[in-house]
Design an enzyme around this catalytic site. Structure first.
Site, PDB file in Angstrom:
ATOM      1  N   GLU A 155      16.271  67.257  42.179  1.00 16.84           N
ATOM      2  CA  GLU A 155      17.167  68.163  41.443  1.00 16.84           C
ATOM      3  C   GLU A 155      17.161  67.714  39.998  1.00 16.84           C
ATOM      4  O   GLU A 155      17.544  66.573  39.698  1.00 16.84           O
ATOM      5  CB  GLU A 155      18.599  68.120  41.989  1.00 16.84           C
ATOM      6  CG  GLU A 155      18.770  68.849  43.299  1.00 16.84           C
ATOM      7  CD  GLU A 155      20.226  68.951  43.738  1.00 16.84           C
ATOM      8  OE1 GLU A 155      21.122  69.085  42.877  1.00 16.84           O
ATOM      9  OE2 GLU A 155      20.461  68.872  44.960  1.00 16.84           O
ATOM     10  N   GLU A 180      22.670  63.836  48.365  1.00 19.87           N
ATOM     11  CA  GLU A 180      23.718  63.198  47.534  1.00 19.87           C
ATOM     12  C   GLU A 180      24.802  62.534  48.387  1.00 19.87           C
ATOM     13  O   GLU A 180      26.000  62.777  48.184  1.00 19.87           O
ATOM     14  CB  GLU A 180      24.334  64.216  46.567  1.00 19.87           C
ATOM     15  CG  GLU A 180      23.340  64.721  45.538  1.00 19.87           C
ATOM     16  CD  GLU A 180      23.949  65.560  44.414  1.00 19.87           C
ATOM     17  OE1 GLU A 180      25.126  65.945  44.508  1.00 19.87           O
ATOM     18  OE2 GLU A 180      23.219  65.827  43.439  1.00 19.87           O
TER      19      GLU A 180
HETATM   20  O1  AHR Z   1      22.295  72.304  42.286  1.00 20.07           O
HETATM   21  C1  AHR Z   1      23.686  72.381  42.398  1.00 20.07           C
HETATM   22  C2  AHR Z   1      24.298  71.192  43.123  1.00 20.07           C
HETATM   23  O2  AHR Z   1      24.132  70.051  42.331  1.00 20.07           O
HETATM   24  C3  AHR Z   1      23.689  70.806  44.442  1.00 20.07           C
HETATM   25  O3  AHR Z   1      24.213  71.514  45.513  1.00 20.07           O
HETATM   26  C4  AHR Z   1      24.042  69.360  44.567  1.00 20.07           C
HETATM   27  O4  AHR Z   1      23.114  68.636  45.330  1.00 20.07           O
HETATM   28  C5  AHR Z   1      24.139  68.887  43.137  1.00 20.07           C
HETATM   29  O5  AHR Z   1      25.273  68.157  42.892  1.00 20.07           O
END
Ligand code: AHR
Length: 506
Positions: A293, A174
């Site tokens: 994610e 990110e």
């Molecule tokens: O999964 C929780 C968080 O969400 C992670 O650390 C990050 O990559 C995202 O913003």
């Protein structure tokens, strides 16, 4: 029952093979995911390395094929060297992403050993926030170089003779997000990711690399970020990442149930952006996507790291974002998996975030039991039964209007056909919060025997599983439908996820 939705399946209409890497998960050093989650040396089921046996078993049952590690935002401040070597010599560090004390009792070798015992493929992320190409290459050398160099011999001295042979590497996490340690502009990150990719490929040309896409599709730079980053990295990476989290906002169940339609659009937008860069570069290469994610996450309930203080020295890891999931959440998670399957020709990897305790399908109590949350079953059943080829279903169904995601199909479908075993699996979601949906499914040519009909529907409550009631919200069996004229008819309950399975009569 007069069907108002119609699904046509044909074995020659195919999206492509089911990528087994779509059923990945994510272990971050955050809250109680690692410490108190996968790892708890004092737990009665712990192995000699301190990993909980009950959690390992549940992870096997979940069917996670890939595990991403060690972050997440955590990786952007991580010094991997702190987490290798004798455990009693490892430093305790202030962990700035989630304001924790990182004891480093679990590091690269422990995680990779655990993933090996699990039988899942590791997907490692390198720190491109506070660190750079040099440290990323050194970690790769430590993991993958056979022997005879300081770093590979250090791995051997630390107990791992054979290389870990990690194939999948994320170039940071990110990096477009201002919350990220070492946040960068697209130009800065693109150049750094390209240099790091070149360096890493010199060491091990066969690794697969993931460039960071946007943190979510509502980022102001969504699309522009991918385009600029890929201008720098297109020929050097294999995949570009996507992240998305969904929740119900202000009781707007209809929009929440339409989350997977938003995921469809995000995937298609990133595919279009990547292909446009490829076309401009006159490249023959096609990038694939790593949705590394995704999940339901009630972000509005999280105070945020800025509102938290560092814990006192010696304290146990504090619970963070341990959302309790309802049947409605399970339906949405099931539907998000259908979106991934429908895009199996371009989404090569996906990781549900996260595995244990932190927005997770598995929860634990310290010294106590581990249990499945409601979102566990749709994931596990999809991972188990979505095999062979994804079929392109022709769906005729009503359209629903939603506040957040405009018009969406009421019925979502994904089907897979495993020609080897002769199994057909049809996954369906009725996205209407109130209306039952009578549907007809026309099966592919041939003779099919129904073998299972299972599902879960929202009961309109926030009821969730717990240590005391671990099976309160689970997927349950339903009566088998009858095949007549090559079709089945069934009523899909409002706000429900369903899987129908058939065996070919040969
Ligand atoms: O999964 C929780 C968080 O969400 C992670 O650390 C990050 O990559 C995202 O913003």
């Amino acid at each position: 029952m007069t069907p108002i939705a119609d699904v046509v399946l044909d074995s020659s209409f195919r999206v492509g093979p089911v990528p087994r890497r779509l059923f990945g998960s994510f272990v971050e050093h955050m809250g109680r995911c690692v410490y108190g989650g996968i790892h708890e040396p004092e737990h009665p089921t712990a192995d000699e390395d301190g990993f909980r046996g009950d959690v390992l078993e549940l992870t096997r049952e979940l069917g996670a094929t890939v595990i991403r590690y060690p972050g997440g935002n955590f990786v952007s401040g991580y010094r991997w060297e702190d987490g290798v070597g004798p455990r009693n010599e490892r430093p305790v560090r202030l962990e700035r992403a989630w304001k924790a004390l990182e004891t480093n009792q679990v590091g690269t070798d422990e995680f990779l050993g655990w993933a090996r015992r699990l039988g899942a493929e590791p997907m490692m992320a390198v720190n491109l926030g506070t660190r750079g190409m040099q440290e990323a290459c050194e970690l790769l050398e430590y993991c993958n170089f056979p022997s005879g160099t300081a770093l590979s011999d250090l791995r051997i001295k630390n107990g791992t003779r054979e290389p870990h042979d990690v194939r999948l590497w994320c170039l940071g996490n990110e990096m477009d997000g201002p919350w990220q340690m070492g946040h960068k502009s697209a130009a800065e990150y693109g150049r750094l990711a390209a240099e790091t990719a070149r360096g890493m490929r010199r060491l091990d040309p066969d690794i697969e690399l993931v460039a960071c896409g946007s943190s979510h599709s509502r980022m102001a730079t969504f699309g522009a970020w991918e385009a600029e980053v890929l201008e720098h990295t297109y020929e050097l990476v294999d995949h570009v990442s996507l992240h998305a989290y969904y929740q119900e906002h202000d009781g707007d169940t209809a929009s929440f149930l339409a989350s997977a339609a938003d995921m469809d659009r995000q995937i298609e937008a990133v595919v279009a952006t990547a292909d446009a860069v490829g076309a401009r570069l006159r490249s023959r290469k096609k990038l694939t996507l790593s949705f590394d994610e995704w999940n339901v996450w009630y972000q509005s309930r999280f105070v945020g790291e800025n509102a938290m203080a560092f814990p006192e020295a010696g304290s146990t890891p504090r619970p963070l974002i341990e959302d309790n999931y309802s049947a409605l959440d399970a339906v949405v998670v099931g539907d998000l998996m259908l979106s991934l399957l429908r895009h199996a020709d371009r989404v090569a990897i996906a990781c549900q975030a996260q595995l244990v305790n932190v927005i997770a399908p598995i929860r634990t109590e310290p010294g106590g039991p581990a249990w499945r949350q409601s979102i566990f079953d749709p994931f596990a059943l999809t991972a188990r039964h979505a095999r062979g080829q994804v079929l392109r279903a022709a769906v005729t169904a009503p359209v629903l209007s939603t506040k957040r995601h405009d018009d969406v199909d009421q019925l979502a479908v994904s089907a897979t056909l495993d020609e080897e075993s002769g199994e057909l699996a049809v996954f369906m979601v009725n996205r209407s919060p109130q209306e039952v949906l009578p549907a007809r499914v026309r099966l592919p040519r041939g003779s099919w025997r129904p073998v299972a009909h299972e599902g879960i529907a929202s009961d309109g409550t926030t009821r969730a599983n717990s240590a005391g009631e671990p099976d309160a919200v689970r997927v349950g069996g339903r009566p088998l439908p009858t095949v007549a004229d090559g079709s089945v008819e069934l009523e899909l309950p409002a706000a429900s996820w369903t899987v129908l399975r058939f065996a070919a009569e040969r």
